[in-house]
Design an enzyme around this catalytic site. Sequence first.
Site, PDB file in Angstrom:
ATOM      1  N   GLU A 194      18.901 -39.442 -56.291  1.00  7.61           N
ATOM      2  CA  GLU A 194      17.457 -39.714 -56.308  1.00  7.61           C
ATOM      3  C   GLU A 194      16.955 -40.287 -54.986  1.00  7.61           C
ATOM      4  O   GLU A 194      15.830 -40.766 -54.896  1.00  7.61           O
ATOM      5  CB  GLU A 194      17.146 -40.681 -57.455  1.00  7.61           C
ATOM      6  CG  GLU A 194      17.478 -40.114 -58.829  1.00  7.61           C
ATOM      7  CD  GLU A 194      16.431 -39.113 -59.341  1.00  7.61           C
ATOM      8  OE1 GLU A 194      15.235 -39.422 -59.286  1.00  7.61           O
ATOM      9  OE2 GLU A 194      16.836 -38.021 -59.791  1.00  7.61           O
TER      10      GLU A 194
ATOM     11  N   HIS B  25      14.625 -45.989 -61.635  1.00  7.98           N
ATOM     12  CA  HIS B  25      15.204 -46.130 -60.294  1.00  7.98           C
ATOM     13  C   HIS B  25      15.411 -47.619 -60.031  1.00  7.98           C
ATOM     14  O   HIS B  25      14.703 -48.452 -60.599  1.00  7.98           O
ATOM     15  CB  HIS B  25      14.251 -45.588 -59.209  1.00  7.98           C
ATOM     16  CG  HIS B  25      14.045 -44.106 -59.248  1.00  7.98           C
ATOM     17  ND1 HIS B  25      12.799 -43.524 -59.172  1.00  7.98           N
ATOM     18  CD2 HIS B  25      14.924 -43.088 -59.338  1.00  7.98           C
ATOM     19  CE1 HIS B  25      12.924 -42.208 -59.213  1.00  7.98           C
ATOM     20  NE2 HIS B  25      14.196 -41.911 -59.319  1.00  7.98           N
TER      21      HIS B  25
ATOM     22  N   CYS C 289       7.366 -46.442 -54.085  1.00  7.97           N
ATOM     23  CA  CYS C 289       7.764 -45.055 -54.378  1.00  7.97           C
ATOM     24  C   CYS C 289       7.126 -44.091 -53.399  1.00  7.97           C
ATOM     25  O   CYS C 289       7.642 -42.994 -53.166  1.00  7.97           O
ATOM     26  CB  CYS C 289       7.306 -44.629 -55.765  1.00  7.97           C
ATOM     27  SG  CYS C 289       7.942 -45.631 -57.091  1.00  7.97           S
TER      28      CYS C 289
HETATM   29  O1  SUG Z   1      10.332 -39.226 -60.824  1.00  2.00           O
HETATM   30  N1  SUG Z   1       7.012 -39.491 -61.901  1.00  2.00           N
HETATM   31  C1  SUG Z   1       8.013 -39.779 -60.914  1.00  2.00           C
HETATM   32  C2  SUG Z   1       7.808 -41.167 -60.366  1.00  2.00           C
HETATM   33  C3  SUG Z   1       8.724 -41.461 -59.209  1.00  2.00           C
HETATM   34  C4  SUG Z   1       8.706 -42.891 -58.815  1.00  2.00           C
HETATM   35  N2  SUG Z   1       9.568 -43.122 -57.730  1.00  2.00           N
HETATM   36  C5  SUG Z   1      10.281 -44.233 -57.516  1.00  2.00           C
HETATM   37  N3  SUG Z   1      10.487 -45.140 -58.439  1.00  2.00           N
HETATM   38  N4  SUG Z   1      10.811 -44.379 -56.356  1.00  2.00           N
HETATM   39  C6  SUG Z   1       9.412 -39.643 -61.530  1.00  2.00           C
HETATM   40  O2  SUG Z   1       9.575 -39.972 -62.711  1.00  2.00           O
HETATM   41  C7  SUG Z   1       5.822 -38.081 -63.480  1.00  2.00           C
HETATM   42  C8  SUG Z   1       5.066 -36.771 -63.410  1.00  2.00           C
HETATM   43  C9  SUG Z   1       4.305 -36.471 -64.660  1.00  2.00           C
HETATM   44  O3  SUG Z   1       4.695 -36.966 -65.731  1.00  2.00           O
HETATM   45  O4  SUG Z   1       3.298 -35.703 -64.592  1.00  2.00           O
HETATM   46  C10 SUG Z   1       6.825 -38.259 -62.381  1.00  2.00           C
HETATM   47  O5  SUG Z   1       7.454 -37.304 -61.949  1.00  2.00           O
END
Ligand code: SUG
Length: 438
Positions: free
Chosen positions: A171, A242, A360
Amino acid sequence: MVREFNFDGLAGPTHNYAGLSPGNLASAKHAGEVANPRAAALQGLEKMRFVSSLGIGQAVLPPEPRPDVGALRMLGFSGDDAAVLSAAAQGDAHLLRLVSSASAMWTANAATVAPSSDTADRRVHLTVANLSSMFHRSIEASNTLTALRAIFRSGQHFVVHDPVPAFFGDEGAANHTRLGSTSGTTHLFGWGRDARAQSGPRKFPARQSREASEAVARLHQLGERALVWQQSPRGIDAGAFHTDVLAVGNDNVLLLHEFAFADPDALCAELERRLGSELVVVRVTERDLPVEDAVAAYPFNSQLVTLASGKMAIVAPTEAQKNTRTKSYLDRVVSESNLIDAVHFIDVNASMGNGGGPACLRLRVRLTDEERAAVNARVFFDDELHRELKTWIESHYRDRITLGDLSDVSLLDEVRTALDELTGLLCLGSIYDFQQSP
Ligand code: SUG
């Protein structure tokens, strides 16, 4: 002179709420809501402007083309683009939603980075994340690789590695923290599962594999500088998909919720052994800050940055200001650490609705002056780029997108026109499939 640059992802023109990420509570909660991609992109741009105004290095990464009709073709849909979109929109349209996410905006998941000061060959190493745990994110990797290779082109200074094999979920920087003191530097990699693991989270998926973390540490030639540690299964089951949901570090400071990592006592002892008494860990227990509040309001998903004065500042989401428990934790951090000057709250609520806070949205890359000069693309933030990006967003983005709009072929055309213009603006060359002549 070494400077950290935050490479922020611009929210793409299809930003929407599709509930695609099991274990990411915000994503599930906001599924199906009407989205405003223009506001999302402008909020992100404003964050870049603000962080840059603190004197912190700022840069930008472009969105990816969505809906990804190429992925739909690989899944058996055929005909011209309009026919592919319309066939994928039949039934519950889940595949169409998966290929339409603007999730590349969360560039903490684009790659893991090691600065040249820490690698054996003295080059900056970047390994593109395979994001294989979630289909909608796994399709980011090939474009991310092309974009990062276009930006970090000089082989003398940079190595951009292919993603590690997809079986081992990776990730990127969201599960990686670089800490340092005068005794040295440590790269802390957090993993949630391993191929032979007996114990892990029960409710939600663990995305990062131990094997991937170890592979990235090897690829980056970190040797003894790497420390590979298990995430707390309890934290993952509470919605910390994460490690950057429950911990953030910078230089010699680490803000840590007790459910970020397994056995936090042993982790802190090991970090202190490596980094010495300069290390400042501001730990908080479940009793003082319930993990539910931390996951809902994201105080740890902040940017912890070093200012020119040598002091640090926190850039936190406004949600963490509204929640009294997270606000008082951040107040405590400022009063206790005496290294942190201020907390700035910033509104990125469009991204927060999908579980993405300030941290993020950025990929940290430390560059020497020479390395920075070796980047030819126009990705470094300044007033002029800010102005041009604002105009670009305002002229290309819709202010309303529902899941029903995703099959509209005119949306796809708008996205391609916008991204084609953007690659010119950022001097990136042709990095997207749709820009290649057939
Ligand atoms: O991978 N959300 C992302 C959020 C990423 C956050 N990143 C960190 N914590 N570094 C994920 O879950 C949701 C998209 C949606 O539901 O439409 C999404 O992909």
